[in-house]
Design an enzyme around this catalytic site. Structure first.
Site, PDB file in Angstrom:
ATOM      1  N   GLU A  90      79.799  54.983  38.021  1.00 44.08           N
ATOM      2  CA  GLU A  90      79.990  55.096  37.163  1.00 44.08           C
ATOM      3  C   GLU A  90      78.818  56.379  36.170  1.00 44.08           C
ATOM      4  OE1 GLU A  90      78.883  50.923  38.089  1.00 44.08           O
ATOM      5  OE2 GLU A  90      76.994  51.888  37.125  1.00 44.08           O
ATOM      6  N   CYS A 103      75.363  60.650  30.601  1.00 44.08           N
ATOM      7  CA  CYS A 103      74.878  60.672  32.029  1.00 44.08           C
ATOM      8  C   CYS A 103      76.119  60.598  33.264  1.00 44.08           C
ATOM      9  CB  CYS A 103      74.067  59.744  31.757  1.00 44.08           C
ATOM     10  SG  CYS A 103      73.584  60.097  33.609  1.00 44.08           S
ATOM     11  N   CYS A 110      73.681  56.458  47.186  1.00 45.06           N
ATOM     12  CA  CYS A 110      72.507  58.176  47.551  1.00 45.06           C
ATOM     13  C   CYS A 110      71.952  57.758  48.985  1.00 45.06           C
ATOM     14  CB  CYS A 110      71.695  58.401  45.999  1.00 45.06           C
ATOM     15  SG  CYS A 110      70.547  58.581  46.055  1.00 45.06           S
ATOM     16  N   CYS A 114      65.118  55.521  46.787  1.00 45.14           N
ATOM     17  CA  CYS A 114      64.015  55.117  46.116  1.00 45.14           C
ATOM     18  C   CYS A 114      63.885  53.745  45.814  1.00 45.14           C
ATOM     19  CB  CYS A 114      64.284  56.442  44.786  1.00 45.14           C
ATOM     20  SG  CYS A 114      63.820  57.734  44.786  1.00 45.14           S
ATOM     21  N   CYS A 117      65.310  52.290  42.479  1.00 46.73           N
ATOM     22  CA  CYS A 117      66.686  52.682  41.525  1.00 46.73           C
ATOM     23  C   CYS A 117      68.087  51.442  42.439  1.00 46.73           C
ATOM     24  CB  CYS A 117      66.748  53.984  42.726  1.00 46.73           C
ATOM     25  SG  CYS A 117      69.039  54.910  42.378  1.00 46.73           S
ATOM     26  N   CYS A 332      68.514  54.102  33.104  1.00 48.17           N
ATOM     27  CA  CYS A 332      67.858  54.840  34.207  1.00 48.17           C
ATOM     28  C   CYS A 332      67.799  53.624  34.905  1.00 48.17           C
ATOM     29  CB  CYS A 332      66.698  55.438  33.811  1.00 48.17           C
ATOM     30  SG  CYS A 332      66.321  56.335  34.979  1.00 48.17           S
TER      31      CYS A 332
END
Length: 360
Positions: A90, A103, A110, A114, A117, A332
């Site tokens: 995305e 962005c 990933c 975290c 996230c 975010c």
């Protein structure tokens, strides 16, 4: 298929020679791609027709398949792209007062894990190639009514950019080159969770703005939120920040996601002011953007303002960043790279969207 967008000028000329094509034709093709944002080889009318047909058979203008576009109430746009192997990434186009910021992602998924996230929940798929990174920018610019208004670029999408350093480095070079997209290095920002050895390479080899995803001012809390802290603990991370070369008047941006009851107390704020002492720092305070299944929630605004006040009293620049696109999970920490069949979608044709405003 040859991916021209992932090559610099010299590589494109070398590739042309290997194909028996005069090198200056490679320069022409790159001008059509990066300056004129051509959608097809047929548009490249300065090339002979037979060469255009050959290029269409051996090369491609994009490594991405545009799958979905969602538009937020605040005009933020989230683009979903399918990769050749079926994974999704995305990109998010964010409206600013007089320009747009894009962005982009550097990995599919990933590996950093975290806790706050959404991307981390799908795990790591693979690194993106230079072409797949560059093509996110090209695809979005091709779809814009005023592509020159896209001036700012942030590598803050899916993935850890420094875990894919060589491909990110090459892509940034193409995006900022005079014969590439010619974006200003001053308007390109790379965000990292803190891969210290690669941060040092970054400072030596690329000129970009650095943003560090910090999110805690004590080791225990950062260990809990961000597993990377166990490998590169806060003292090492902050030492690398102090050593990072900063051109005049530039600062390192520290991103601090505020989570109720986890890292939002007065004591946390005071620790943060001590931790960043001696660093040319700007602090972005980001109230947590919750997503389905998350155990966390953002603090009340009163608590956020109190946290900011403590930082300002210690003479730090501290900005409460309003996250855009929350209604389409584009803010975010919310990118998932997965299609959700329950979400309303718009068919997206980059070549045919100009002048239209799709609904979310």
């Amino acid at each position: 298929m040859i991916e021209i967008s992932g090559m610099d000028n010299r590589e494109a000329e070398t590739c042309a020679e290997a194909l028996g094509i005069q090198p200056y034709r490679a320069r022409q093709v790159r001008q059509w791609i990066f300056k004129r944002l051509a959608h097809s080889f047929d548009e490249m009318t300065s090339l002979p027709k037979d060469l255009r047909a050959r290029l269409a058979g051996e090369c491609r203008l994009s490594s991405l398949e545009a799958v979905d576009l969602q538009v937020s109430e605040d005009s933020t746009r989230k683009y979903l792209f399918r990769l050749d192997d079926g994974f999704f990434i995305e990109s998010v186009l964010i409206p600013e007062r007089d320009h747009w910021t894009l962005c982009i992602s550097s990995q599919a998924g990933c590996a950093m894990g975290c806790r706050f996230c959404l991307t981390a929940r799908q795990g790591f798929r693979r690194n993106l190639s230079p072409a797949e990174i560059v093509d996110q920018v090209l695809e979005v610019k091709r779809a814009m009514d005023e592509p020159d208004e896209l001036t700012n670029l942030v590598l803050m999408g899916m993935g850890e950019p420094l875990a894919n350093y060589e491909n990110v480095k090459k892509a940034v070079g193409i995006l900022t080159a005079d014969d590439g997209l010619n974006l200003s290095q001053r308007k390109v920002t790379l965000s990292t969770c803190g891969l210290v050895p690669v941060m040092r390479r970054l400072g030596r080899e690329i000129i970009v703005n650095l943003a560090v995803s910090l999110n805690a001012a004590d080791p225990e809390t950062r260990d809990f939120l961000m597993p990377v802290n166990r490998r590169y603990p806060l003292p090492e991370l902050l030492a690398a920040c102090r050593e990072f070369p900063l051109p005049n008047r530039r600062m390192i941006t520290f991103e601090y996601i505020l989570i109720e009851g986890v890292n939002d107390s007065d004591r946390d704020a005071e620790r943060l002011t001590t931790l960043l002492r001696g660093i040319r720092a700007k602090i972005n305070l980001i109230p947590l953007n919750p997503h389905p299944g998350s155990p966390f929630k953002p603090p009340e605004m009163e608590r956020i303002l109190r946290f900011q006040e403590i930082l300002i009293q210690r003479h730090y620049t501290a900005i409460i960043r309003k996250s855009k696109g929350q209604d389409i999970l584009a803010a975010c920490g919310q990118l998932s790279g997965r299609q959700n069949e329950d979400e309303p979608r718009s068919a997206w044709n980059p070549a045919g969207m100009k002048g239209s405003e799709p609904s979310a």
